[in-house]
Design an enzyme around this catalytic site. Structure first.
Site, PDB file in Angstrom:
ATOM      1  N   ASN A 197      -4.167   2.781   5.791  1.00  0.00           N
ATOM      2  CA  ASN A 197      -3.227   3.905   5.915  1.00  0.00           C
ATOM      3  C   ASN A 197      -2.495   3.765   7.248  1.00  0.00           C
ATOM      4  O   ASN A 197      -2.826   2.890   8.055  1.00  0.00           O
ATOM      5  CB  ASN A 197      -3.950   5.249   5.765  1.00  0.00           C
ATOM      6  N   ILE A 203     -13.509  -7.944  -2.164  1.00  0.00           N
ATOM      7  CA  ILE A 203     -12.681  -8.731  -1.229  1.00  0.00           C
ATOM      8  C   ILE A 203     -13.417  -9.014   0.086  1.00  0.00           C
ATOM      9  O   ILE A 203     -13.145 -10.008   0.749  1.00  0.00           O
ATOM     10  CB  ILE A 203     -11.314  -8.027  -0.984  1.00  0.00           C
ATOM     11  N   TYR A 224      -3.694   5.869  -3.781  1.00  0.00           N
ATOM     12  CA  TYR A 224      -2.244   6.051  -3.652  1.00  0.00           C
ATOM     13  C   TYR A 224      -1.531   6.117  -5.010  1.00  0.00           C
ATOM     14  O   TYR A 224      -0.331   6.369  -5.075  1.00  0.00           O
ATOM     15  CB  TYR A 224      -1.620   4.968  -2.767  1.00  0.00           C
ATOM     16  N   GLY A 247     -11.905   3.650  -0.011  1.00  0.00           N
ATOM     17  CA  GLY A 247     -11.553   2.522  -0.869  1.00  0.00           C
ATOM     18  C   GLY A 247     -11.770   1.178  -0.200  1.00  0.00           C
ATOM     19  O   GLY A 247     -12.771   0.962   0.513  1.00  0.00           O
ATOM     20  N   VAL A 248     -10.831   0.306  -0.402  1.00  0.00           N
ATOM     21  CA  VAL A 248     -10.983  -1.054   0.120  1.00  0.00           C
ATOM     22  C   VAL A 248     -10.976  -1.056   1.657  1.00  0.00           C
ATOM     23  O   VAL A 248     -11.670  -1.846   2.297  1.00  0.00           O
ATOM     24  CB  VAL A 248      -9.895  -1.988  -0.494  1.00  0.00           C
ATOM     25  N   ASP A 249     -10.219  -0.140   2.235  1.00  0.00           N
ATOM     26  CA  ASP A 249     -10.148  -0.001   3.690  1.00  0.00           C
ATOM     27  C   ASP A 249     -11.553   0.283   4.253  1.00  0.00           C
ATOM     28  O   ASP A 249     -12.009  -0.391   5.198  1.00  0.00           O
ATOM     29  CB  ASP A 249      -9.194   1.176   3.995  1.00  0.00           C
ATOM     30  N   SER A 303      -2.174  -0.101  -3.056  1.00  0.00           N
ATOM     31  CA  SER A 303      -1.646   1.196  -3.543  1.00  0.00           C
ATOM     32  C   SER A 303      -2.150   1.622  -4.923  1.00  0.00           C
ATOM     33  O   SER A 303      -1.800   2.714  -5.376  1.00  0.00           O
ATOM     34  CB  SER A 303      -0.100   1.219  -3.581  1.00  0.00           C
ATOM     35  N   THR A 304      -2.905   0.779  -5.594  1.00  0.00           N
ATOM     36  CA  THR A 304      -3.280   1.135  -6.976  1.00  0.00           C
ATOM     37  C   THR A 304      -4.570   1.961  -7.060  1.00  0.00           C
ATOM     38  O   THR A 304      -5.060   2.236  -8.144  1.00  0.00           O
ATOM     39  CB  THR A 304      -3.458  -0.114  -7.858  1.00  0.00           C
TER      40      THR A 304
HETATM   41  P1  ADP Z   1      -4.664   2.528  -1.827  1.00  0.00           P
HETATM   42  O1  ADP Z   1      -4.813   3.709  -0.935  1.00  0.00           O
HETATM   43  O2  ADP Z   1      -3.677   1.521  -1.294  1.00  0.00           O
HETATM   44  O3  ADP Z   1      -4.423   2.907  -3.229  1.00  0.00           O
HETATM   45  P2  ADP Z   1      -7.461   1.894  -2.415  1.00  0.00           P
HETATM   46  O4  ADP Z   1      -8.469   1.297  -1.485  1.00  0.00           O
HETATM   47  O5  ADP Z   1      -7.731   3.278  -2.886  1.00  0.00           O
HETATM   48  O6  ADP Z   1      -6.068   1.771  -1.653  1.00  0.00           O
HETATM   49  O7  ADP Z   1      -7.259   0.948  -3.664  1.00  0.00           O
HETATM   50  C1  ADP Z   1      -6.507  -0.243  -3.650  1.00  0.00           C
HETATM   51  C2  ADP Z   1      -7.110  -1.211  -4.633  1.00  0.00           C
HETATM   52  O8  ADP Z   1      -8.251  -1.821  -4.048  1.00  0.00           O
HETATM   53  C3  ADP Z   1      -7.606  -0.569  -5.940  1.00  0.00           C
HETATM   54  O9  ADP Z   1      -7.124  -1.376  -7.016  1.00  0.00           O
HETATM   55  C4  ADP Z   1      -9.115  -0.632  -5.828  1.00  0.00           C
HETATM   56  O10 ADP Z   1      -9.721  -0.806  -7.112  1.00  0.00           O
HETATM   57  C5  ADP Z   1      -9.284  -1.873  -5.011  1.00  0.00           C
HETATM   58  N1  ADP Z   1     -10.557  -2.004  -4.264  1.00  0.00           N
HETATM   59  C6  ADP Z   1     -11.393  -1.038  -3.830  1.00  0.00           C
HETATM   60  N2  ADP Z   1     -12.451  -1.586  -3.203  1.00  0.00           N
HETATM   61  C7  ADP Z   1     -12.271  -2.936  -3.229  1.00  0.00           C
HETATM   62  C8  ADP Z   1     -13.005  -4.075  -2.762  1.00  0.00           C
HETATM   63  N3  ADP Z   1     -14.165  -3.935  -2.106  1.00  0.00           N
HETATM   64  N4  ADP Z   1     -12.519  -5.321  -3.002  1.00  0.00           N
HETATM   65  C9  ADP Z   1     -11.339  -5.483  -3.655  1.00  0.00           C
HETATM   66  N5  ADP Z   1     -10.597  -4.470  -4.108  1.00  0.00           N
HETATM   67  C10 ADP Z   1     -11.043  -3.205  -3.905  1.00  0.00           C
END
Ligand code: ADP
Length: 340
Positions: free
Chosen positions: A23, A10, A120, A31-33, A116-117
């Site tokens: 969070n 993303i 979380y 993760g994505v954050d 959240s997938t």
């Molecule tokens: P949460 O705590 O909301 O579960 P995560 O970051 O652990 O957040 O995961 C949320 C989603 O983002 C997951 O489906 C994960 O595979 C996805 N994700 C992680 N990194 C990226 C990225 N760089 N781009 C897009 N999606 C991502």
């Protein structure tokens, strides 16, 4: 195509806003954050510090700094506790509040991760469904290009029951001429069918090559048989009237944007892509014979030799005309999605 499912990081998407699954502190995480913060640079954290955190289901925006996106919309998804803790409505609030924030900022395009997938723990299929429910109903009243970004495709596929049924349907409907070696997404190492490697009998050089790229298969025989008295565009408009639908209802249901619909409407000779033609036949909920007739008007057919076609036939024979579910399946099988 107003709603697109894509496989991407993303942080690399060039659109007006990307959504961060943050969070409650909004001060960064994994993760994505973590990926968004490291791609955006330190200034993002500095701005986040001024926001005073965020409640689950709500959304707050910052600039995008070094990201290709202008804005980051931070939302906090619920932690999955088994499904009886209001998780679904909290997750839906995340999507809706982020979309409203994007609209308030004047965004024309926005990309969502599957909130959240990840850590979380929200089940991927349920999380995806919540996303599609909210985004599709938002798009009924708003013009925006929305991406759902699937980062981990393996878990996306593993989470869904429907794919094993589709696998079965593909198996049952294999035509002799089937040429796709990766027919099963669930059994990646399934042996190749014995006829793999043979050219389909009816496919001549160009038609065969085109179909490999686009699934747009129409044999020369069929093209000769196409009725020329009513064009695709004319049939589409007639069917919309017969169904008592509004134009906007039809193109939105087809996941087609207004501009493309206007082009088709104003040009009776317009030849849509196969994905567009199928999308309209889906939106009109045509039973299989009429469905095929409509495709013929644009010069296409449904063949048992191609995964795209078999998947479409599977949904039509089941009477499932939900374009987003069809696109979910097409995405899982690496096929072109329906819409523009
Ligand atoms: P949460 O705590 O909301 O579960 P995560 O970051 O652990 O957040 O995961 C949320 C989603 O983002 C997951 O489906 C994960 O595979 C996805 N994700 C992680 N990194 C990226 C990225 N760089 N781009 C897009 N999606 C991502």
């Amino acid at each position: 195509m107003p709603l697109q499912i894509i496989r991407q990081d993303i942080t690399k998407i060039k659109c007006d806003a990307i959504v961060n699954a943050a969070n409650k502190t909004l001060l960064g995480g994994g993760g994505v954050d973590g990926a968004i913060h490291s791609a955006a640079g330190k200034e993002l954290l500095e701005e986040c510090k001024t926001l005073g955190g965020c409640e689950v289901g709500e959304a707050k925006a910052t600039k995008g700094y070094n990201l290709p996106a202008k804005y980051v919309i931070h939302t906090v998804g619920p932690i999955w506790h088994g499904g009886n803790d209001n998780e679904e409505s909290l997750l839906k609030n995340c999507y809706l509040n982020s979309l409203l924030k994007a609209k308030e900022l004047g965004c024309e395009s926005v990309a969502f991760p599957l909130i959240s997938t990840g850590v979380y723990g929200y089940p991927v299929d349920k999380g995806f469904k919540a996303a599609v429910d909210v985004i599709s109903s938002f798009l009924m009243d708003n013009e925006m290009l929305v991406y759902i970004v699937v980062f981990n495709k393996a878990s996306f596929i593993a989470g869904s029951k429907i794919f094993s049924e589709i696998d079965e349907y593909i198996d049952d409907n294999y035509a002799e001429s089937h040429i796709d070696k990766n027919r099963s997404i669930l059994s990646e190492n399934a042996p190749l069918p014995s006829f793999f490697g043979k050219m389909p009998k009816r496919a001549t050089g160009k038609a065969f090559a085109d179909d490999l790229c686009t699934s747009e298969y129409a044999s020369a025989d069929e093209e000769i048989e196409i009725e020329v008295d009513e064009s695709f565009s004319e049939m589409l408009l007639r069917k919309i009237d017969e169904k008592g639908m509004k134009d906007s209802e039809c193109y939105k249901k087809a996941n087609i944007d207004r501009k493309l619909f206007s082009k088709i409407r104003s040009n009776p000779q317009y030849r849509p892509s196969k994905q567009t033609a199928v999308a309209f036949a889906v939106a009109l909920e045509l039973p299989l014979p009429e469905f095929k007739e409509m495709l013929m008007k644009a010069g296409y057919s449904l063949s048992h030799s191609f995964k795209f076609d078999i998947i479409i036939e599977y949904f039509v024979t089941k009477g499932n005309y939900n374009i987003y579910e069809i696109n979910e399946a097409l995405f899982a099988y690496d096929q072109n999605l329906l819409g523009a």
